[in-house]
Design an enzyme around this catalytic site. Structure first.
Site, PDB file in Angstrom:
ATOM      1  N   ARG A   1       1.724  15.543  14.540  1.00  0.00           N
ATOM      2  CA  ARG A   1       2.298  14.238  13.480  1.00  0.00           C
ATOM      3  C   ARG A   1       2.804  15.318  12.090  1.00  0.00           C
ATOM      4  O   ARG A   1       2.147  16.184  12.083  1.00  0.00           O
ATOM      5  CB  ARG A   1       1.897  12.952  13.387  1.00  0.00           C
ATOM      6  CG  ARG A   1       0.634  13.170  12.823  1.00  0.00           C
ATOM      7  CD  ARG A   1       0.308  11.372  12.204  1.00  0.00           C
ATOM      8  NE  ARG A   1      -1.440  11.437  11.871  1.00  0.00           N
ATOM      9  CZ  ARG A   1      -1.853  11.494  12.873  1.00  0.00           C
ATOM     10  NH1 ARG A   1      -2.085  10.747  13.763  1.00  0.00           N
ATOM     11  NH2 ARG A   1      -3.882  11.232  12.344  1.00  0.00           N
ATOM     12  N   ASP A   2       3.672  15.003  11.121  1.00  0.00           N
ATOM     13  CA  ASP A   2       3.995  15.138   9.796  1.00  0.00           C
ATOM     14  C   ASP A   2       4.986  16.537  10.109  1.00  0.00           C
ATOM     15  O   ASP A   2       3.706  17.574   9.194  1.00  0.00           O
ATOM     16  CB  ASP A   2       2.842  15.145   9.384  1.00  0.00           C
ATOM     17  CG  ASP A   2       1.389  14.286   9.286  1.00  0.00           C
ATOM     18  OD1 ASP A   2       1.886  12.964   9.309  1.00  0.00           O
ATOM     19  OD2 ASP A   2       0.424  14.056   9.084  1.00  0.00           O
TER      20      ASP A   2
ATOM     21  N   ASP B   1       0.630   8.632   1.002  1.00  0.00           N
ATOM     22  CA  ASP B   1       0.829  10.208   1.398  1.00  0.00           C
ATOM     23  C   ASP B   1       2.065  10.080   0.320  1.00  0.00           C
ATOM     24  O   ASP B   1       3.263   9.301   0.927  1.00  0.00           O
ATOM     25  CB  ASP B   1       1.294  10.722   2.735  1.00  0.00           C
ATOM     26  CG  ASP B   1       0.051  10.340   3.444  1.00  0.00           C
ATOM     27  OD1 ASP B   1      -0.638   9.971   3.450  1.00  0.00           O
ATOM     28  OD2 ASP B   1       0.077  11.100   5.116  1.00  0.00           O
TER      29      ASP B   1
ATOM     30  N   LEU C   1       0.918  -1.207   0.059  1.00  0.00           N
ATOM     31  CA  LEU C   1       0.268   0.073  -0.159  1.00  0.00           C
ATOM     32  C   LEU C   1       1.176   1.288   0.015  1.00  0.00           C
ATOM     33  O   LEU C   1       1.622   1.164   0.714  1.00  0.00           O
ATOM     34  CB  LEU C   1      -0.677   0.229   1.202  1.00  0.00           C
ATOM     35  CG  LEU C   1      -2.157   0.872   1.427  1.00  0.00           C
ATOM     36  CD1 LEU C   1      -3.756   1.214   1.569  1.00  0.00           C
ATOM     37  CD2 LEU C   1      -1.142   2.341   2.264  1.00  0.00           C
TER      38      LEU C   1
HETATM   39  C1  FRU Z   1      -2.494  10.837   6.396  1.00  0.00           C
HETATM   40  C2  FRU Z   1      -1.308  10.183   7.280  1.00  0.00           C
HETATM   41  C3  FRU Z   1      -0.458  11.021   8.035  1.00  0.00           C
HETATM   42  C4  FRU Z   1      -0.032   9.826   8.677  1.00  0.00           C
HETATM   43  C5  FRU Z   1       0.572   8.897   7.431  1.00  0.00           C
HETATM   44  C6  FRU Z   1       0.638   7.557   8.420  1.00  0.00           C
HETATM   45  O1  FRU Z   1      -2.947   9.934   5.131  1.00  0.00           O
HETATM   46  O2  FRU Z   1      -2.467   9.739   8.667  1.00  0.00           O
HETATM   47  O3  FRU Z   1      -1.497  11.815   9.075  1.00  0.00           O
HETATM   48  O4  FRU Z   1       1.718  10.263   9.025  1.00  0.00           O
HETATM   49  O5  FRU Z   1      -1.157   9.076   6.816  1.00  0.00           O
HETATM   50  O6  FRU Z   1       0.699   6.119   7.021  1.00  0.00           O
END
Ligand code: FRU
Length: 485
Positions: free
Chosen positions: A160-161, A42, A39
């Site tokens: 996160r992110d 992002d 899969l």
């Molecule tokens: C967005 C998300 C992010 C996270 C990632 C995990 O699609 O949920 O917030 O870092 O995917 O795969």
């Protein structure tokens, strides 16, 4: 064997089985990035570094669901032909053992720095999040430096992110967050050395500058200056559908406003959705060597339909959008397919001029699964225009109420579902079709509709009908495949 070697060996085994199966897959995109198996979600760490474009992505190599996440990796010199690299980040350490989650890349002193979220499920099954750093000399092999930032007080572990950039000699990081009161936030930090980070506070968030709630969590923020505006992209979760808006499970859009650098003071306008279709999430931007602000997003959505994608039986799921150049036109973010994509065109276009007069009119063509179709709408008077693509996607525009509609067959039961938006005056449509996706740019990127669809392999039909007078000019190009299959 270390955890890292163990995980790499598991990937090697899946890869060799996959290579020997070598099945033809009609849904595999020709010029969009998709995972070799497993899969993809992002896009991460988008950067132009030492002469190459790098696209990392959230990757579960082991399954076609959202289990553990690695950073998969592709690079290219031209944004068209991509080379696959070994995974850049592997969830092997105590601080990222349940996933190397999304993040970004910067160049500093000739090295590539990746900032990402280490996702951890602790012994009690609770989530912990660590913002982590990894550094590389060559942009392919990374040395992890561990956590550089912990969740501050006032926030849950949905933190996160990290998106990092430099401005006026200072580093900044914006993060997606959830407050202890369960409101989504974009939180700003600053640093002089990329190691020590000081919190400047929330840039904005749900229930803060709003009189209404605006989601329980904001994911994947990006913050940048473009043509005099400070743009915050983010993905709010928890919005209810409202009129023609917010019909996907999660949203993706932006604020335009003015930020005072060095502070968290940010005045902005209303939320605008970036894409009006079904499959668009977690976009990220970067600036390239030609100073273009380029965006790539996940061409997917983590909703109930996800596990109905027919590619799952071939061992993979999802892809990324084409790269889109961002421009501000009249205070609104426009998206243009990057110019490089024109190099995918095979030969000369078929050009057709259609002049429909009174009554019902139709036009049929057969198209290649990889096509670019441009329709200039010279005039359209008082009647619906409808375009059907491979009997799966239906686009229509009704000048009487100015509603543009994209309908597609649901993956689960083939019933039609739709997304809509208002387009005041439709002058032009530009469509990028790949084996199982469509991206429609309306009026040179004023609105965009992105969707996956799964048509019968043999169905190559393209059909236009008009209820009323219309004058259209069509250009049809077949496109080359350029991505690893
Ligand atoms: C967005 C998300 C992010 C996270 C990632 C995990 O699609 O949920 O917030 O870092 O995917 O795969």
């Amino acid at each position: 064997m270390t955890m890292e070697l163990h995980l790499l060996e598991k990937i090697r085994q899946i890869k060799s089985k996959n290579d020997s199966d070598n099945h033809h897959d009609p849904y595999r995109p020709g010029y969009h990035l998709s995972p070799p198996f497993g899969l993809m979600n992002d896009p991460n760490g988008l950067i132009y570094f030492h002469g190459r474009f790098h696209v990392f992505y959230q990757w579960n190599p082991f399954e076609t669901n959202h289990g553990i996440k690695f950073w998969g990796h592709f690079s290219s010199t031209d944004l068209l032909h991509w080379e696959e690299h070994p995974p850049a980040l592997i969830p092997s350490e105590w601080y990222d053992k349940n996933g190397c989650y999304s993040g970004s890349a910067i160049e500093h002193e000739g090295k590539m720095y990746l900032f990402y979220t280490g996702n951890v499920k602790n012994r009690n099954g609770e989530r912990e999040s660590y913002q982590c750093l990894a550094v590389s000399e060559d942009g392919v092999y990374f040395e992890k430096k561990g956590p550089i930032l912990h969740v501050p007080q006032g926030y849950t572990s949905h933190f996160r992110d990290p998106k990092v950039w430099q401005q006026d000699g200072r580093w900044y990081m914006v993060l997606g967050a959830q407050s202890n009161t369960f409101n989504g936030r974009a939180v700003l930090f600053s640093s002089m050395d990329l190691q020590h980070w000081e919190m400047l506070g929330p840039l904005t968030g749900s229930n803060r500058k709003y009189s209404e709630e605006f989601g329980y969590m904001w994911e994947c923020p990006d913050f940048f200056h473009l043509q005099g505006k400070d743009i915050l992209l983010f993905c709010p979760q928890g919005l209810e559908p409202k009129g023609l808006h917010f019909h996907n499970l999660y949203q993706s859009g932006y604020f335009a406003g003015r930020w005072i650098p060095g502070t968290n003071h940010y005045e902005h306008g209303e939320f605008t959705e970036l894409d009006r279709g079904f499959d668009f999430y977690a976009p990220q931007t970067f600036v390239d060597h030609r100073n273009r602000r380029i965006m790539i997003a996940w061409m997917g959505m983590g909703d109930d339909h996800e596990q109905c994608h027919p590619t799952i039986e071939k061992g993979w799921i999802h892809s990324l959008t084409i790269p889109r150049e961002m421009k501000i036109v009249g205070g609104h973010l426009y998206q243009h397919p990057v110019q490089e994509l024109q190099k995918l065109r095979i030969g000369q276009p078929s050009i057709v001029n259609l002049d429909f007069h009174n009554g019902n009119h139709e036009y049929y063509a057969s198209i290649h699964p990889q096509s670019e179709i441009i329709i200039n709408v010279n005039s359209l008077i008082n009647g619906r225009l409808e375009i059907t693509i491979r009997n799966n996607i239906q686009l229509s525009y009704d000048p009487s109420n100015e509603i543009f509609t994209m309908a597609r067959k649901k993956f689960a039961d083939n019933r039609l579902e739709k997304r809509q938006c208002i387009v005041n005056h439709m002058r032009k449509l530009q469509m990028y079709l790949d084996s199982s996706s469509i991206e429609v740019f309306i009026n040179d990127g004023q609105e965009v509709f992105t969707a996956r669809f799964f048509a019968d392999q043999k169905d190559d039909t393209f059909h236009i009908s008009s209820e009323a007078e219309a004058s259209l000019n069509l250009q049809l190009y077949s496109l080359q495949a350029s991505c690893p299959a």
